[in-house]
Design a protein around this motif. Sequence first.
Motif, mmCIF file in Angstrom:
data_model
loop_
_atom_site.group_PDB
_atom_site.id
_atom_site.type_symbol
_atom_site.label_atom_id
_atom_site.label_comp_id
_atom_site.label_asym_id
_atom_site.label_seq_id
_atom_site.Cartn_x
_atom_site.Cartn_y
_atom_site.Cartn_z
ATOM 1 N N ILE A 144 44.660 13.212 74.333
ATOM 2 C CA ILE A 144 44.868 13.158 72.884
ATOM 3 C C ILE A 144 46.201 13.768 72.442
ATOM 4 O O ILE A 144 46.883 13.202 71.575
ATOM 5 C CB ILE A 144 43.669 13.790 72.149
ATOM 6 C CG1 ILE A 144 42.437 12.887 72.318
ATOM 7 C CG2 ILE A 144 43.974 13.990 70.662
ATOM 8 C CD1 ILE A 144 41.168 13.412 71.682
ATOM 9 N N VAL A 147 45.422 8.190 66.927
ATOM 10 C CA VAL A 147 44.138 8.642 67.480
ATOM 11 C C VAL A 147 43.011 8.123 66.594
ATOM 12 O O VAL A 147 43.036 8.303 65.374
ATOM 13 C CB VAL A 147 44.061 10.187 67.557
ATOM 14 C CG1 VAL A 147 42.721 10.620 68.150
ATOM 15 C CG2 VAL A 147 45.220 10.757 68.370
ATOM 16 N N ILE A 177 38.847 8.350 66.236
ATOM 17 C CA ILE A 177 37.718 9.160 66.707
ATOM 18 C C ILE A 177 36.436 8.674 66.037
ATOM 19 O O ILE A 177 36.372 8.531 64.813
ATOM 20 C CB ILE A 177 37.926 10.647 66.369
ATOM 21 C CG1 ILE A 177 39.244 11.161 66.967
ATOM 22 C CG2 ILE A 177 36.754 11.488 66.876
ATOM 23 C CD1 ILE A 177 39.597 12.582 66.550
ATOM 24 N N LEU A 214 39.955 16.851 66.779
ATOM 25 C CA LEU A 214 41.016 16.856 65.770
ATOM 26 C C LEU A 214 42.053 17.929 66.081
ATOM 27 O O LEU A 214 43.253 17.736 65.847
ATOM 28 C CB LEU A 214 40.422 17.079 64.378
ATOM 29 C CG LEU A 214 39.645 15.896 63.791
ATOM 30 C CD1 LEU A 214 38.932 16.309 62.510
ATOM 31 C CD2 LEU A 214 40.577 14.713 63.520
ATOM 32 N N CYS A 234 44.947 16.772 68.327
ATOM 33 C CA CYS A 234 45.925 15.801 67.839
ATOM 34 C C CYS A 234 47.242 16.492 67.506
ATOM 35 O O CYS A 234 47.260 17.559 66.880
ATOM 36 C CB CYS A 234 45.413 15.105 66.576
ATOM 37 S SG CYS A 234 43.893 14.155 66.818
ATOM 38 N N ALA A 292 50.562 12.847 64.532
ATOM 39 C CA ALA A 292 49.713 11.719 64.917
ATOM 40 C C ALA A 292 49.040 11.101 63.693
ATOM 41 O O ALA A 292 48.716 11.796 62.728
ATOM 42 C CB ALA A 292 48.655 12.167 65.916
ATOM 43 N N VAL A 296 45.733 9.601 62.348
ATOM 44 C CA VAL A 296 44.351 9.837 62.778
ATOM 45 C C VAL A 296 43.375 9.027 61.928
ATOM 46 O O VAL A 296 43.419 9.072 60.693
ATOM 47 C CB VAL A 296 44.004 11.337 62.693
ATOM 48 C CG1 VAL A 296 42.553 11.577 63.113
ATOM 49 C CG2 VAL A 296 44.949 12.160 63.567
ATOM 50 N N ALA A 342 42.512 13.832 58.917
ATOM 51 C CA ALA A 342 42.316 12.385 58.959
ATOM 52 C C ALA A 342 43.256 11.691 57.980
ATOM 53 O O ALA A 342 43.436 12.151 56.848
ATOM 54 C CB ALA A 342 40.874 12.030 58.628
ATOM 55 N N ASN A 343 43.867 10.597 58.412
ATOM 56 C CA ASN A 343 44.671 9.749 57.526
ATOM 57 C C ASN A 343 43.835 8.638 56.905
ATOM 58 O O ASN A 343 44.082 8.231 55.767
ATOM 59 C CB ASN A 343 45.842 9.132 58.289
ATOM 60 C CG ASN A 343 46.813 10.182 58.809
ATOM 61 O OD1 ASN A 343 46.752 10.564 59.977
ATOM 62 N ND2 ASN A 343 47.686 10.672 57.948
#
Length: 244
Positions: free
Chosen positions: A157, A163, A165, A179, A182, A186, A188, A206-207
């Motif tokens: 990762i 990434v 998940i 997470l 990462c 990155a 995500v 998270a994106n």
Amino acid sequence: MSTHIIEELLSNLPEKEVPVRSVMVGVHWTAVCSSHCGLATTFAPDKPHDHSTHVRNVGNLHRKSAQELAKYALSKNTMEAGIGIAAINSLLEFDENDAVEVNASEVLMERGAGKNVAIVGHFPFIPKVKKAVNNLWVIEQNPVEGDHPANAASDIIPRADVVAITGSSLINHTLDDLLGLCKPEAFVVILGPSTPISPVLFDHGANIIAGSKVIDETAVLNAISQGATFQQVSGVRLLAFTCP
């Protein structure tokens, strides 16, 4: 293994207790219906009939409040934890108008073009994504040919530009650690029907969060009770939200 994200999800639930209307634990999917119908992956025990896999208060779960069941998400017993995540999902409120019409696999192909991509969870779209990216590493608890075992995550990762998940990593309490692996730049994505549609996940890097909303409860419960895989479940809308 850490449960910080689960604890934050729990602290953001409505304070007023909501009764549970039904609980169903199918072979592949678990559903808890309260304000809404929430879904989570069913993690079957490794050892059938092992005492440690017994679910507390089984037979009376529908008599609890959704908030009480949501606390099961903290359990080391993955069957209980799945019930807890489904209960959390049953309580979440969000505006569908904020969702974007996007397919997670398309995002991974677009963002991963010419880059290194790591996917935690063996999703059906993996062959398609593999053709579009530079390197694709799939990390899976039950690896098939070409996959990497879960203990390879710490090596893989940190090298990934993109990434993805599975939301079911909340159930076995690995999401926090995944997470944390990462790299800061990155891109995500947290995805799958277990994924809570909550800004808490954006707060942890998270994106995109890509979860699900049950729009036909009867159809979903019928399918789950008859052993359906997610591809066989109708009455669910997939929704994706981007970090504001």
